[in-house]
Enzyme design. Structure first.
Site, PDB file in Angstrom:
ATOM      1  N   LYS A  76      49.646  48.584  28.484  1.00 47.82           N
ATOM      2  CA  LYS A  76      49.605  47.698  29.682  1.00 47.82           C
ATOM      3  C   LYS A  76      50.864  46.646  29.016  1.00 47.82           C
ATOM      4  CE  LYS A  76      45.792  47.216  32.657  1.00 47.82           C
ATOM      5  NZ  LYS A  76      44.921  46.274  33.181  1.00 47.82           N
TER       6      LYS A  76
ATOM      7  N   HIS B  89      38.830  33.492  36.211  1.00 44.11           N
ATOM      8  CA  HIS B  89      38.232  34.260  35.176  1.00 44.11           C
ATOM      9  C   HIS B  89      37.040  33.217  34.698  1.00 44.11           C
ATOM     10  CE1 HIS B  89      42.015  36.606  34.024  1.00 44.11           C
ATOM     11  NE2 HIS B  89      41.124  37.633  34.347  1.00 44.11           N
TER      12      HIS B  89
ATOM     13  N   SER C  96      46.749  37.255  36.454  1.00 41.15           N
ATOM     14  CA  SER C  96      47.232  37.104  35.351  1.00 41.15           C
ATOM     15  C   SER C  96      48.612  37.166  35.379  1.00 41.15           C
ATOM     16  CB  SER C  96      46.845  37.874  34.097  1.00 41.15           C
ATOM     17  OG  SER C  96      45.336  37.674  34.008  1.00 41.15           O
TER      18      SER C  96
ATOM     19  N   ARG D 190      38.459  39.795  44.272  1.00 43.06           N
ATOM     20  CA  ARG D 190      39.291  38.832  45.026  1.00 43.06           C
ATOM     21  C   ARG D 190      39.593  39.074  46.302  1.00 43.06           C
ATOM     22  NH1 ARG D 190      43.474  39.428  40.094  1.00 43.06           N
ATOM     23  NH2 ARG D 190      42.835  41.299  40.318  1.00 43.06           N
TER      24      ARG D 190
HETATM   25  P1  ADP Z   1      42.217  44.110  34.568  1.00 46.55           P
HETATM   26  O1  ADP Z   1      43.119  44.407  33.636  1.00 46.55           O
HETATM   27  O2  ADP Z   1      40.579  44.832  34.165  1.00 46.55           O
HETATM   28  O3  ADP Z   1      42.292  44.143  36.067  1.00 46.55           O
HETATM   29  P2  ADP Z   1      42.097  41.179  34.478  1.00 46.55           P
HETATM   30  O4  ADP Z   1      41.922  40.551  33.264  1.00 46.55           O
HETATM   31  O5  ADP Z   1      42.979  41.416  35.272  1.00 46.55           O
HETATM   32  O6  ADP Z   1      41.691  42.700  34.043  1.00 46.55           O
HETATM   33  O7  ADP Z   1      40.843  41.079  35.092  1.00 46.55           O
HETATM   34  C1  ADP Z   1      39.578  41.093  34.561  1.00 46.55           C
HETATM   35  C2  ADP Z   1      38.394  41.153  35.645  1.00 46.55           C
HETATM   36  O8  ADP Z   1      38.562  39.646  36.383  1.00 46.55           O
HETATM   37  C3  ADP Z   1      38.549  41.865  36.879  1.00 46.55           C
HETATM   38  O9  ADP Z   1      37.285  42.215  37.294  1.00 46.55           O
HETATM   39  C4  ADP Z   1      39.202  41.256  37.835  1.00 46.55           C
HETATM   40  O10 ADP Z   1      39.162  41.711  39.313  1.00 46.55           O
HETATM   41  C5  ADP Z   1      38.695  39.774  37.508  1.00 46.55           C
HETATM   42  N1  ADP Z   1      39.547  38.710  38.127  1.00 46.55           N
HETATM   43  C6  ADP Z   1      40.874  38.843  37.985  1.00 46.55           C
HETATM   44  N2  ADP Z   1      41.382  37.693  38.681  1.00 46.55           N
HETATM   45  C7  ADP Z   1      40.261  37.005  39.332  1.00 46.55           C
HETATM   46  C8  ADP Z   1      40.307  36.001  39.928  1.00 46.55           C
HETATM   47  N3  ADP Z   1      41.471  35.271  40.462  1.00 46.55           N
HETATM   48  N4  ADP Z   1      39.311  35.665  40.741  1.00 46.55           N
HETATM   49  C9  ADP Z   1      38.055  36.390  40.353  1.00 46.55           C
HETATM   50  N5  ADP Z   1      38.131  37.445  39.580  1.00 46.55           N
HETATM   51  C10 ADP Z   1      39.105  37.647  39.121  1.00 46.55           C
END
Ligand code: ADP
Length: 166
Positions: free
Chosen positions: A43, A19, A130, A92
């Site tokens: 969630k 992130h 996460s 990703r």
């Molecule tokens: P959500 O609940 O919307 O999936 P996340 O917190 O998991 O929320 O992710 C928020 C954003 O960050 C999403 O666009 C997700 O694809 C991106 N994201 C999560 N992990 C990574 C990573 N390792 N590299 C790049 N982008 C990521």
């Protein structure tokens, strides 16, 4: 000139280096970036919205154009309140594509002025999520370089000492 305001929405439960890499990559493209923490109890998040706001706030404090807020309801409504036109999402892998594509088109349908911009992280973080951070932490795996120390400390405070005692 109109300020270029982008929103980076997500659960960030917890925020990790993937992130943060996306946030840093956005800096040259926008005047303001709002990291938007979705309030969604369905969630079953590990961290409360307040805890996530506090952690992210600490981590982005060095970037004056970045701030963190929470929102509930439709992202496009939240963006209207901010005067933001761009949604930033991280991609990703191909597996992210389908849901991201659907969400981008739905958001455009709900508000045609909104565009979605996809960012690709550094390869080192392209496998990170996460969910994995929480799982590996629970099992005592080493997460140095994948999540900031503040996040690892908060995981320890929330989940108790890891299996390896670190
Ligand atoms: P959500 O609940 O919307 O999936 P996340 O917190 O998991 O929320 O992710 C928020 C954003 O960050 C999403 O666009 C997700 O694809 C991106 N994201 C999560 N992990 C990574 C990573 N390792 N590299 C790049 N982008 C990521």
């Amino acid at each position: 000139m109109t300020r270029r305001i982008a929103v980076y929405p997500g659960s960030f439960d917890p925020i990790h280096n993937g992130h943060l890499d996306i946030i840093e990559r956005c800096l040259p493209s926008f005047d303001e970036l709002v990291v938007a923490v979705l309030q969604n109890e369905q969630k079953r998040p590990l961290f409360s919205v307040e805890e996530r706001l506090e952690t992210i706030g600490e981590l982005v404090a060095a970037w004056p154009s970045v701030r963190v807020e929470s929102f509930s309801g439709l992202l496009v409504d939240f963006m209207d309140q901010l005067g933001a036109r761009i949604v930033v999402r991280g991609l990703r892998a191909v597996s992210d594509f389908e849901t991201e594509f659907q969400m981008a088109l739905m958001n455009r349908r709900l508000n045609p002025r909104i565009e979605t911009m996809f960012m690709v992280p550094k390869e080192d973080y392209s496998f990170l999520s996460s969910r994995l951070i929480k799982e590996v932490f629970n099992l005592g795996g080493v997460l140095d370089g994948l999540a900031p120390p503040q996040v690892l400390a908060r995981l320890a405070a929330k989940l108790g000492p890891r299996e390896d005692g670190r």
